[in-house]
Write an enzyme that holds these catalytic residues in place. Structure first.
Site, PDB file in Angstrom:
ATOM      1  N   LYS A   9      61.947  57.097 -30.755  1.00  0.00           N
ATOM      2  CA  LYS A   9      61.830  56.579 -32.116  1.00  0.00           C
ATOM      3  C   LYS A   9      60.746  57.342 -32.891  1.00  0.00           C
ATOM      4  O   LYS A   9      59.958  58.092 -32.294  1.00  0.00           O
ATOM      5  CB  LYS A   9      61.516  55.074 -32.048  1.00  0.00           C
ATOM      6  CG  LYS A   9      62.624  54.252 -31.364  1.00  0.00           C
ATOM      7  CD  LYS A   9      62.276  52.767 -31.337  1.00  0.00           C
ATOM      8  CE  LYS A   9      63.355  51.956 -30.620  1.00  0.00           C
ATOM      9  NZ  LYS A   9      63.042  50.496 -30.631  1.00  0.00           N
ATOM     10  N   TYR A  49      72.073  49.266 -34.903  1.00  0.00           N
ATOM     11  CA  TYR A  49      71.447  47.953 -34.676  1.00  0.00           C
ATOM     12  C   TYR A  49      72.282  46.806 -35.243  1.00  0.00           C
ATOM     13  O   TYR A  49      71.751  45.730 -35.506  1.00  0.00           O
ATOM     14  CB  TYR A  49      70.036  47.946 -35.266  1.00  0.00           C
ATOM     15  CG  TYR A  49      69.015  48.653 -34.393  1.00  0.00           C
ATOM     16  CD1 TYR A  49      68.817  48.278 -33.061  1.00  0.00           C
ATOM     17  CD2 TYR A  49      68.231  49.692 -34.899  1.00  0.00           C
ATOM     18  CE1 TYR A  49      67.884  48.921 -32.261  1.00  0.00           C
ATOM     19  CE2 TYR A  49      67.290  50.332 -34.101  1.00  0.00           C
ATOM     20  CZ  TYR A  49      67.123  49.937 -32.780  1.00  0.00           C
ATOM     21  OH  TYR A  49      66.190  50.566 -31.989  1.00  0.00           O
ATOM     22  N   PHE A  57      63.949  40.516 -38.342  1.00  0.00           N
ATOM     23  CA  PHE A  57      63.297  41.826 -38.262  1.00  0.00           C
ATOM     24  C   PHE A  57      64.234  42.994 -38.576  1.00  0.00           C
ATOM     25  O   PHE A  57      63.819  44.143 -38.524  1.00  0.00           O
ATOM     26  CB  PHE A  57      62.665  42.018 -36.872  1.00  0.00           C
ATOM     27  CG  PHE A  57      63.624  41.903 -35.709  1.00  0.00           C
ATOM     28  CD1 PHE A  57      64.455  42.959 -35.350  1.00  0.00           C
ATOM     29  CD2 PHE A  57      63.684  40.728 -34.958  1.00  0.00           C
ATOM     30  CE1 PHE A  57      65.319  42.857 -34.279  1.00  0.00           C
ATOM     31  CE2 PHE A  57      64.555  40.619 -33.881  1.00  0.00           C
ATOM     32  CZ  PHE A  57      65.377  41.691 -33.547  1.00  0.00           C
ATOM     33  N   ARG A  85      66.675  51.725 -18.437  1.00  0.00           N
ATOM     34  CA  ARG A  85      66.107  50.489 -19.017  1.00  0.00           C
ATOM     35  C   ARG A  85      64.853  50.076 -18.244  1.00  0.00           C
ATOM     36  O   ARG A  85      63.869  49.647 -18.834  1.00  0.00           O
ATOM     37  CB  ARG A  85      67.132  49.351 -18.986  1.00  0.00           C
ATOM     38  CG  ARG A  85      68.257  49.503 -19.989  1.00  0.00           C
ATOM     39  CD  ARG A  85      67.853  49.178 -21.396  1.00  0.00           C
ATOM     40  NE  ARG A  85      67.496  47.789 -21.608  1.00  0.00           N
ATOM     41  CZ  ARG A  85      67.340  47.253 -22.826  1.00  0.00           C
ATOM     42  NH1 ARG A  85      67.499  47.991 -23.925  1.00  0.00           N
ATOM     43  NH2 ARG A  85      66.999  45.994 -22.952  1.00  0.00           N
ATOM     44  N   ARG A 102      57.120  51.940 -22.196  1.00  0.00           N
ATOM     45  CA  ARG A 102      56.507  51.036 -23.176  1.00  0.00           C
ATOM     46  C   ARG A 102      55.218  50.422 -22.633  1.00  0.00           C
ATOM     47  O   ARG A 102      54.244  50.253 -23.373  1.00  0.00           O
ATOM     48  CB  ARG A 102      57.503  49.942 -23.564  1.00  0.00           C
ATOM     49  CG  ARG A 102      58.648  50.462 -24.451  1.00  0.00           C
ATOM     50  CD  ARG A 102      59.752  49.428 -24.570  1.00  0.00           C
ATOM     51  NE  ARG A 102      60.799  49.807 -25.525  1.00  0.00           N
ATOM     52  CZ  ARG A 102      61.964  49.164 -25.628  1.00  0.00           C
ATOM     53  NH1 ARG A 102      62.234  48.136 -24.835  1.00  0.00           N
ATOM     54  NH2 ARG A 102      62.857  49.552 -26.517  1.00  0.00           N
ATOM     55  N   ASN A 112      57.843  50.426 -30.419  1.00  0.00           N
ATOM     56  CA  ASN A 112      58.022  50.453 -28.960  1.00  0.00           C
ATOM     57  C   ASN A 112      58.655  51.745 -28.437  1.00  0.00           C
ATOM     58  O   ASN A 112      59.224  51.784 -27.351  1.00  0.00           O
ATOM     59  CB  ASN A 112      58.720  49.194 -28.455  1.00  0.00           C
ATOM     60  CG  ASN A 112      60.149  49.055 -28.939  1.00  0.00           C
ATOM     61  OD1 ASN A 112      60.658  49.950 -29.624  1.00  0.00           O
ATOM     62  ND2 ASN A 112      60.801  47.969 -28.587  1.00  0.00           N
ATOM     63  N   HIS A 115      64.399  53.842 -27.491  1.00  0.00           N
ATOM     64  CA  HIS A 115      65.581  52.983 -27.334  1.00  0.00           C
ATOM     65  C   HIS A 115      66.361  53.431 -26.102  1.00  0.00           C
ATOM     66  O   HIS A 115      66.437  54.624 -25.821  1.00  0.00           O
ATOM     67  CB  HIS A 115      66.502  53.101 -28.554  1.00  0.00           C
ATOM     68  CG  HIS A 115      67.855  52.508 -28.295  1.00  0.00           C
ATOM     69  ND1 HIS A 115      68.105  51.160 -28.451  1.00  0.00           N
ATOM     70  CD2 HIS A 115      69.014  53.056 -27.837  1.00  0.00           C
ATOM     71  CE1 HIS A 115      69.362  50.912 -28.102  1.00  0.00           C
ATOM     72  NE2 HIS A 115      69.939  52.053 -27.738  1.00  0.00           N
ATOM     73  N   GLU A 126      77.298  53.674 -28.130  1.00  0.00           N
ATOM     74  CA  GLU A 126      76.180  54.379 -28.754  1.00  0.00           C
ATOM     75  C   GLU A 126      76.337  55.890 -28.610  1.00  0.00           C
ATOM     76  O   GLU A 126      76.048  56.637 -29.548  1.00  0.00           O
ATOM     77  CB  GLU A 126      74.858  53.888 -28.151  1.00  0.00           C
ATOM     78  CG  GLU A 126      74.555  52.455 -28.573  1.00  0.00           C
ATOM     79  CD  GLU A 126      73.374  51.814 -27.859  1.00  0.00           C
ATOM     80  OE1 GLU A 126      73.071  50.656 -28.184  1.00  0.00           O
ATOM     81  OE2 GLU A 126      72.756  52.456 -26.971  1.00  0.00           O
TER      82      GLU A 126
HETATM   83  P1  DAT Z   1      65.473  46.652 -26.812  1.00  0.00           P
HETATM   84  O1  DAT Z   1      65.059  47.797 -27.698  1.00  0.00           O
HETATM   85  O2  DAT Z   1      64.488  46.430 -25.698  1.00  0.00           O
HETATM   86  O3  DAT Z   1      66.900  46.748 -26.343  1.00  0.00           O
HETATM   87  P2  DAT Z   1      66.405  44.572 -28.635  1.00  0.00           P
HETATM   88  O4  DAT Z   1      67.766  45.178 -28.534  1.00  0.00           O
HETATM   89  O5  DAT Z   1      66.278  43.113 -28.378  1.00  0.00           O
HETATM   90  O6  DAT Z   1      65.344  45.316 -27.690  1.00  0.00           O
HETATM   91  O7  DAT Z   1      65.815  44.845 -30.095  1.00  0.00           O
HETATM   92  C1  DAT Z   1      65.991  46.099 -30.708  1.00  0.00           C
HETATM   93  C2  DAT Z   1      64.687  46.513 -31.340  1.00  0.00           C
HETATM   94  O8  DAT Z   1      64.354  45.594 -32.379  1.00  0.00           O
HETATM   95  C3  DAT Z   1      63.486  46.487 -30.397  1.00  0.00           C
HETATM   96  O9  DAT Z   1      63.353  47.687 -29.672  1.00  0.00           O
HETATM   97  C4  DAT Z   1      62.345  46.269 -31.342  1.00  0.00           C
HETATM   98  C5  DAT Z   1      62.950  45.398 -32.418  1.00  0.00           C
HETATM   99  N1  DAT Z   1      62.679  43.974 -32.171  1.00  0.00           N
HETATM  100  C6  DAT Z   1      63.276  43.178 -31.246  1.00  0.00           C
HETATM  101  N2  DAT Z   1      62.796  41.941 -31.275  1.00  0.00           N
HETATM  102  C7  DAT Z   1      61.870  41.940 -32.267  1.00  0.00           C
HETATM  103  C8  DAT Z   1      61.001  40.958 -32.805  1.00  0.00           C
HETATM  104  N3  DAT Z   1      60.985  39.707 -32.331  1.00  0.00           N
HETATM  105  N4  DAT Z   1      60.179  41.329 -33.811  1.00  0.00           N
HETATM  106  C9  DAT Z   1      60.163  42.583 -34.295  1.00  0.00           C
HETATM  107  N5  DAT Z   1      60.967  43.559 -33.835  1.00  0.00           N
HETATM  108  C10 DAT Z   1      61.795  43.243 -32.837  1.00  0.00           C
HETATM  109 MG    MG Z   2      68.690  46.554 -27.346  1.00  0.00          MG
END
Ligand code: DAT
Ligand code: MG
Length: 149
Positions: A9, A49, A57, A85, A102, A112, A115, A126
Site C-alpha cells: 500500500k 474493496y 471506513f 496471510r 504488520r 497497515n 494487502h 483480485e
Molecule cells: P485485511 O486487509 O486484513 O484483509 P479487511 O479486509 O477486513 O482486512 O479490511 C480491509 C482494509 O480496510 C484493512 O486492511 C484496513 C481497513 N480497515 C479494516 N477495518 C477497519 C477499521 N475498523 N477501521 C479502519 N480501517 C479498517
Molecule cells: Mg481483506
C-alpha cells in the site's frame, strides 16, 4: 500451484519498505509471477474493496489506497494464499503478532502496509481485477527443487 494477490500500500512505498516486504516472500520460497508499480484509480480501489462498500471506513480506505503509488504483485506456491496471510498478520498492526509484516512494521489499522487475498475465490478475483493474463509469467526458478521436494 496456488497464486495469491498481494499489494504494498502507499504507506509501505512511502516508508521505503518495498525491499523488506518483497524479501520476505522471496526468502519464504514463493515465486513471483507478476509485479507492477502503479497509481490506483478510484474505480479500481472501489472494486477491490467492494465488500467493504457499506463500512464507515470505506471512503477513507479508498482515499488512502489511491493517495500514492502501490506495488501490485502475484506470488505462487503451495498454500501461498493462507501462508501469505499469516506472514502479513492481523488487520490491526497493533495486535498483529511479532514476526508478521504488520506486527513488525506497523501501528495503525489505516496504515497497515500490505494487502493479501484472504481465500482462493478472492485471490482469483483480485488477480484478474489487477492483472491481464499476459502480465503474469509462468516460470520455474532454477532452485525450485531446493524449496519443494
Ligand atoms: P485485511 O486487509 O486484513 O484483509 P479487511 O479486509 O477486513 O482486512 O479490511 C480491509 C482494509 O480496510 C484493512 O486492511 C484496513 C481497513 N480497515 C479494516 N477495518 C477497519 C477499521 N475498523 N477501521 C479502519 N480501517 C479498517
Ligand atoms: Mg481483506
Amino acid at each position: 500451484m496456488e497464486r495469491t494477490f498481494l499489494a504494498i500500500k502507499p504507506d509501505g512505498i512511502q516508508r521505503g519498505l518495498i525491499g523488506e516486504i518483497i524479501s520476505r516472500f522471496e526468502a519464504k520460497g514463493f515465486t513471483l509471477v507478476g509485479l507492477k508499480f502503479m497509481k490506483v484509480s478510484r474505480e479500481l480501489a472501489e472494486q477491490h474493496y467492494n465488500i467493504h462498500r457499506e463500512k464507515s471506513f470505506f471512503t477513507g480506505l479508498v482515499d488512502f489506497i489511491t493517495s500514492g503509488p502501490v506495488i501490485a504483485m502475484v506470488w505462487e506456491g503451495s498454500g501461498a494464499i493462507a501462508a501469505a496471510r499469516k506472514m502479513i498478520g492481523a488487520t490491526n498492526p497493533l495486535t498483529a503478532e511479532p514476526g508478521t509484516i504488520r506486527g513488525d512494521l506497523g501501528i495503525d489499522i489505516g496504515r497497515n502496509i500490505i494487502h493479501g487475498s484472504d481465500a482462493p475465490e478472492t485471490a482469483t478475483q483480485e488477480i484478474s481485477l489487477w492483472f491481464k493474463d499476459e502480465e503474469l509469467i509462468s516460470w520455474q526458478p532454477s532452485l525450485i527443487s531446493w524449496i519443494r521436494e
